[in-house]
Scaffold this motif. Structure first.
Motif, short mmCIF file in Angstrom:
data_model
loop_
_atom_site.label_atom_id
_atom_site.label_comp_id
_atom_site.label_asym_id
_atom_site.label_seq_id
_atom_site.Cartn_x
_atom_site.Cartn_y
_atom_site.Cartn_z
N VAL A 201 27.25 19.81 7.09
CA VAL A 201 26.10 20.64 6.71
C VAL A 201 24.79 19.95 7.10
O VAL A 201 23.88 20.56 7.67
CB VAL A 201 26.14 20.94 5.20
N GLU A 202 24.69 18.65 6.80
CA GLU A 202 23.47 17.92 7.12
C GLU A 202 23.27 17.79 8.64
O GLU A 202 22.15 17.89 9.14
CB GLU A 202 23.52 16.52 6.49
N LYS A 203 24.34 17.58 9.36
CA LYS A 203 24.26 17.49 10.82
C LYS A 203 23.78 18.80 11.42
O LYS A 203 22.92 18.82 12.31
CB LYS A 203 25.63 17.11 11.39
N MET A 204 24.30 19.92 10.93
CA MET A 204 23.87 21.23 11.44
C MET A 204 22.42 21.52 11.07
O MET A 204 21.69 22.14 11.85
CB MET A 204 24.78 22.32 10.90
N ALA A 205 21.99 21.05 9.92
CA ALA A 205 20.59 21.23 9.53
C ALA A 205 19.66 20.48 10.47
O ALA A 205 18.61 20.99 10.88
CB ALA A 205 20.38 20.77 8.09
N ARG A 206 20.06 19.26 10.86
CA ARG A 206 19.24 18.49 11.80
C ARG A 206 19.17 19.16 13.16
O ARG A 206 18.20 19.00 13.90
CB ARG A 206 19.80 17.07 11.93
N LYS A 207 20.22 19.89 13.51
CA LYS A 207 20.24 20.59 14.79
C LYS A 207 19.55 21.94 14.73
O LYS A 207 19.45 22.64 15.73
CB LYS A 207 21.68 20.78 15.27
N GLY A 208 19.08 22.32 13.54
CA GLY A 208 18.33 23.55 13.40
C GLY A 208 19.15 24.79 13.12
O GLY A 208 18.63 25.91 13.18
N TYR A 209 20.45 24.63 12.80
CA TYR A 209 21.31 25.80 12.57
C TYR A 209 21.08 26.44 11.20
O TYR A 209 20.80 27.60 11.07
CB TYR A 209 22.78 25.41 12.71
N GLY A 250 26.13 7.62 11.69
CA GLY A 250 27.20 8.26 12.43
C GLY A 250 26.69 9.33 13.37
O GLY A 250 27.14 9.46 14.50
N TRP A 251 25.72 10.12 12.90
CA TRP A 251 25.15 11.17 13.74
C TRP A 251 24.41 10.57 14.93
O TRP A 251 24.50 11.08 16.05
CB TRP A 251 24.19 12.01 12.91
N LEU A 252 23.70 9.45 14.74
CA LEU A 252 22.98 8.81 15.83
C LEU A 252 23.94 8.32 16.90
O LEU A 252 23.73 8.52 18.10
CB LEU A 252 22.15 7.65 15.30
N LEU A 253 25.06 7.68 16.50
CA LEU A 253 26.03 7.19 17.48
C LEU A 253 26.65 8.35 18.24
O LEU A 253 26.86 8.27 19.45
CB LEU A 253 27.13 6.40 16.75
N ASP A 254 26.94 9.44 17.55
CA ASP A 254 27.49 10.62 18.22
C ASP A 254 26.52 11.15 19.26
O ASP A 254 26.92 11.55 20.36
CB ASP A 254 27.80 11.71 17.17
N SER A 255 25.23 11.15 18.94
CA SER A 255 24.21 11.63 19.88
C SER A 255 24.13 10.73 21.11
O SER A 255 23.98 11.20 22.23
CB SER A 255 22.85 11.70 19.19
N PHE A 257 26.49 8.70 22.41
CA PHE A 257 27.68 8.71 23.27
C PHE A 257 27.92 10.06 23.91
O PHE A 257 28.36 10.15 25.05
CB PHE A 257 28.91 8.28 22.47
N TYR A 258 27.67 11.14 23.18
CA TYR A 258 28.12 12.44 23.67
C TYR A 258 26.98 13.43 23.87
O TYR A 258 27.22 14.57 24.27
CB TYR A 258 29.16 13.03 22.70
N GLY A 259 25.73 13.04 23.56
CA GLY A 259 24.60 13.92 23.79
C GLY A 259 24.60 15.17 22.95
O GLY A 259 24.10 16.21 23.36
N LYS A 260 25.20 15.09 21.73
CA LYS A 260 25.27 16.27 20.87
C LYS A 260 24.39 16.05 19.65
O LYS A 260 24.21 14.95 19.20
CB LYS A 260 26.72 16.52 20.42
#
Length: 260
Positions: A201-209, A250-255, A257-260
């Motif tokens: 939920v927090e990850k999607m909020a940061r992405k603007g969903y 965790g979200w920063l590392l995902d961004s 490595f994978y640009g997401k």
């Protein structure tokens, strides 16, 4: 469930299901569903029925080395069995269809097939489009289904808003039970599932969903507590600060490595 082989494909089908040649022909001709990530979802038609086909893919750093290959197809078979079990006990899951294992020597590409849910959207999209009053009703319903998962003994390590569907009548259907397991469920297991749900939920909020408010999160936890008798909220509050830092890391590392 019966096992059939057709060329390089091993099929795990319910008794009375379609002939393997018909299924594989439809499978090979199926169109990829756009916007569902790296060609992982196809939709095929068999005997007039639309079927969703999900290819298993590696996550994390492994995806750069192993691509879409596995040493075993057991993940698809085990997930199919869990969905069959949940359907049998009355939990709202998508209709199971079969598993397909495509073989290349020792390497496998597993697929899970379920009946396609027409006119349904993910809970993530639903929250983005729905007025607050309806959202609160759906949040309470989600809490009730989480208690049902505990009651029937299924632990889901990766539950999030994109693998819960909402139909036109606001009924829920759960899908994607990859790596789930059946057995006694503890309070600690449920807390892990709730943290995973919160991270998504927090990850999607940061992405603007979509943004889920503190009020909505508390309603969800309180609704679950009323059904289960567990004191969940107070323990989660104590760890909120440290958990929030881990989420961001965790979200920063995902961004990176994978640009997401």
């Amino acid at each position: 469930m019966r096992k059939d082989t057709y060329g390089k494909f091993h099929l795990y089908l319910q008794d009375g299901a379609v002939e393997p040649s018909v299924l594989i022909d439809a499978f090979l001709k199926a169109a990829v569903l756009e916007g569902k990530g790296r060609d992982s979802i196809k939709v095929l038609t068999v005997d007039g029925k639309r079927i969703a086909c999900r290819k298993y893919i590696h996550g994390g750093l492994l995806r750069g080395f192993t691509k879409d290959y596995f040493f075993s197809g057991k993940r698809a078979i085990e997930e199919l069995e869990i969905i069959h079990y949940l359907k049998k006990v009355g939990f709202p899951v998508v209709e199971p269809y079969c598993a397909i294992i495509e073989t290349y020597g020792a390497m496998k590409i597993p697929y899970l097939l379920t009946v396609f849910e027409e006119d349904a959207i993910s809970l993530l999209d639903f929250f983005s489009k729905t007025e607050p009053g309806t959202r609160l009703k759906i949040i309470k319903k989600l809490a009730s289904h989480m208690y049902d998962l505990e009651r029937v003994g299924v632990y889901h390590p990766d539950l999030h808003l994109n693998n819960i569907l909402i139909a036109h009548n606001n009924d829920m259907k759960f899908l994607d039970f990859d790596k789930a397991c059946i057995g006694p469920i503890t309070k600690k297991d449920m807390v892990r599932m709730f943290w995973r749900l919160n991270r998504y939920v927090e990850k999607m909020a940061r992405k603007g969903y979509v943004t889920v408010s503190i009020k909505e999160k508390i309603l969800f936890l309180r609704s679950y507590e009323e059904l289960s008798g567990h004191d969940i909220l107070s323990g989660m509050e104590k760890h909120m600060k440290s958990q929030g830092w881990l989420d961001k890391t965790g979200w920063l590392l995902d961004s990176i490595f994978y640009g997401k």
